[in-house]
Motif scaffolding. Structure first.
Motif, PDB file in Angstrom:
ATOM      1  N   SER A   6       0.854  -1.183   0.000  1.00 27.84           N
ATOM      2  CA  SER A   6       0.000   0.000   0.000  1.00 27.84           C
ATOM      3  C   SER A   6       0.893   1.236   0.000  1.00 27.84           C
ATOM      4  O   SER A   6       1.859   1.326   0.754  1.00 27.84           O
ATOM      5  CB  SER A   6      -0.923   0.007   1.221  1.00 27.84           C
ATOM      6  OG  SER A   6      -0.148   0.041   2.392  1.00 27.84           O
ATOM      7  N   ILE A   7       0.584   2.191  -0.858  1.00 22.30           N
ATOM      8  CA  ILE A   7       1.395   3.393  -1.019  1.00 22.30           C
ATOM      9  C   ILE A   7       0.767   4.520  -0.214  1.00 22.30           C
ATOM     10  O   ILE A   7      -0.399   4.854  -0.388  1.00 22.30           O
ATOM     11  CB  ILE A   7       1.485   3.795  -2.501  1.00 22.30           C
ATOM     12  CG1 ILE A   7       2.175   2.695  -3.295  1.00 22.30           C
ATOM     13  CG2 ILE A   7       2.233   5.107  -2.657  1.00 22.30           C
ATOM     14  CD1 ILE A   7       2.173   2.927  -4.788  1.00 22.30           C
ATOM     15  N   THR A   8       1.552   5.078   0.669  1.00 19.00           N
ATOM     16  CA  THR A   8       1.096   6.245   1.422  1.00 19.00           C
ATOM     17  C   THR A   8       1.870   7.450   0.900  1.00 19.00           C
ATOM     18  O   THR A   8       3.094   7.405   0.761  1.00 19.00           O
ATOM     19  CB  THR A   8       1.341   6.083   2.929  1.00 19.00           C
ATOM     20  OG1 THR A   8       2.723   5.811   3.143  1.00 19.00           O
ATOM     21  CG2 THR A   8       0.521   4.924   3.480  1.00 19.00           C
ATOM     22  N   TYR A   9       1.159   8.511   0.632  1.00 21.13           N
ATOM     23  CA  TYR A   9       1.776   9.724   0.089  1.00 21.13           C
ATOM     24  C   TYR A   9       2.420  10.506   1.215  1.00 21.13           C
ATOM     25  O   TYR A   9       1.800  10.785   2.232  1.00 21.13           O
ATOM     26  CB  TYR A   9       0.743  10.585  -0.620  1.00 21.13           C
ATOM     27  CG  TYR A   9       1.299  11.900  -1.077  1.00 21.13           C
ATOM     28  CD1 TYR A   9       2.166  11.975  -2.156  1.00 21.13           C
ATOM     29  CD2 TYR A   9       0.987  13.076  -0.421  1.00 21.13           C
ATOM     30  CE1 TYR A   9       2.695  13.169  -2.574  1.00 21.13           C
ATOM     31  CE2 TYR A   9       1.505  14.283  -0.825  1.00 21.13           C
ATOM     32  CZ  TYR A   9       2.360  14.318  -1.906  1.00 21.13           C
ATOM     33  OH  TYR A   9       2.886  15.515  -2.305  1.00 21.13           O
ATOM     34  N   TYR A  45      -0.063  10.442  -9.262  1.00 25.31           N
ATOM     35  CA  TYR A  45      -0.408   9.642  -8.099  1.00 25.31           C
ATOM     36  C   TYR A  45      -1.897   9.496  -7.880  1.00 25.31           C
ATOM     37  O   TYR A  45      -2.310   8.721  -7.041  1.00 25.31           O
ATOM     38  CB  TYR A  45       0.255  10.210  -6.834  1.00 25.31           C
ATOM     39  CG  TYR A  45       1.725   9.896  -6.763  1.00 25.31           C
ATOM     40  CD1 TYR A  45       2.169   8.597  -6.651  1.00 25.31           C
ATOM     41  CD2 TYR A  45       2.678  10.906  -6.823  1.00 25.31           C
ATOM     42  CE1 TYR A  45       3.506   8.296  -6.595  1.00 25.31           C
ATOM     43  CE2 TYR A  45       4.011  10.628  -6.769  1.00 25.31           C
ATOM     44  CZ  TYR A  45       4.434   9.315  -6.641  1.00 25.31           C
ATOM     45  OH  TYR A  45       5.757   9.025  -6.580  1.00 25.31           O
ATOM     46  N   SER A  46      -2.704  10.240  -8.597  1.00 24.81           N
ATOM     47  CA  SER A  46      -4.150  10.133  -8.408  1.00 24.81           C
ATOM     48  C   SER A  46      -4.733   8.938  -9.162  1.00 24.81           C
ATOM     49  O   SER A  46      -5.828   8.497  -8.887  1.00 24.81           O
ATOM     50  CB  SER A  46      -4.862  11.409  -8.861  1.00 24.81           C
ATOM     51  OG  SER A  46      -4.723  11.564 -10.259  1.00 24.81           O
ATOM     52  N   MET A  47      -4.013   8.403 -10.121  1.00 20.15           N
ATOM     53  CA  MET A  47      -4.508   7.264 -10.912  1.00 20.15           C
ATOM     54  C   MET A  47      -4.218   5.958 -10.262  1.00 20.15           C
ATOM     55  O   MET A  47      -3.614   5.614  -9.479  1.00 20.15           O
ATOM     56  CB  MET A  47      -3.912   7.284 -12.301  1.00 20.15           C
ATOM     57  CG  MET A  47      -4.399   8.432 -13.102  1.00 20.15           C
ATOM     58  SD  MET A  47      -3.655   8.358 -14.723  1.00 20.15           S
ATOM     59  CE  MET A  47      -4.395   9.771 -15.448  1.00 20.15           C
TER      60      MET A  47
END
Length: 128
Positions: free
Chosen positions: A40-43, A126-128
Motif C-alpha cells: 500500500s502506497i502512502t503519500y 499519483y491520483s490514478m
C-alpha cells in the motif's frame, strides 16, 4: 531450411502440451492478494508545509526588497548602525543593478510557475 523445421515439429508433437494443476488459478489468486495487501502506497511529501511556508516568506521578502536595491542609492545605506558602538554598515556602498534585479524577479516568477506545474503533474500521476 524446411528440413530444420520438420524435426522441430516432430519433437513438439511427441512432447505434447502441458496442463496446469487443478488448483493453479487458486494459487495464483492467493499470491496476488498477498502481494497487493503488502504494497500500500502512502503519500508523504518531500517538502513539508512548514518548509514551503518559510521558502514562500523568504521569496516574497526578497521580491519586495529587490526594488529598493537600485543603482542610485541603496536602502541599506540609510539603515543606522550607530547603536552598535561604531559598527559600520556591512552593506555600505552595495548597489544592485536594475538588470540584476529584474533577472532575479524573473527567475523567482519562473520558479513559482515551475513548482505549480510540477505539483499538478505529480498529483495527476499519483491520483490514478
Amino acid at each position: 531450411m524446411e528440413e530444420q523445421y520438420k524435426d522441430i515439429k516432430r519433437l513438439v508433437k511427441e512432447v505434447g502440451t502441458e496442463h496446469p494443476s487443478v488448483d493453479f488459478l487458486k494459487n495464483v489468486m492467493s499470491e496476488i492478494k498477498i502481494a497487493s495487501v503488502n504494497k500500500s502506497i502512502t503519500y508523504q511529501p518531500l517538502i513539508s508545509k512548514k518548509t514551503w511556508l518559510v521558502m514562500g516568506i523568504l521569496i516574497i521578502g526578497l521580491l519586495i526588497s529587490l526594488p529598493f536595491f537600485s543603482e542610485e542609492a541603496s536602502i541599506l545605506d540609510k539603515v543606522d548602525f550607530s547603536f552598535l558602538n561604531g559598527f559600520k554598515s556591512p552593506f555600505a556602498g552595495f548597489k544592485l543593478h536594475s538588470a540584476t534585479t529584474y533577472g532575479i524577479i524573473f527567475l523567482a516568477v519562473l520558479f513559482m510557475v515551475q513548482i505549480t506545474v510540477l505539483k499538478r503533474r505529480i498529483d495527476k500521476m499519483y491520483s490514478m
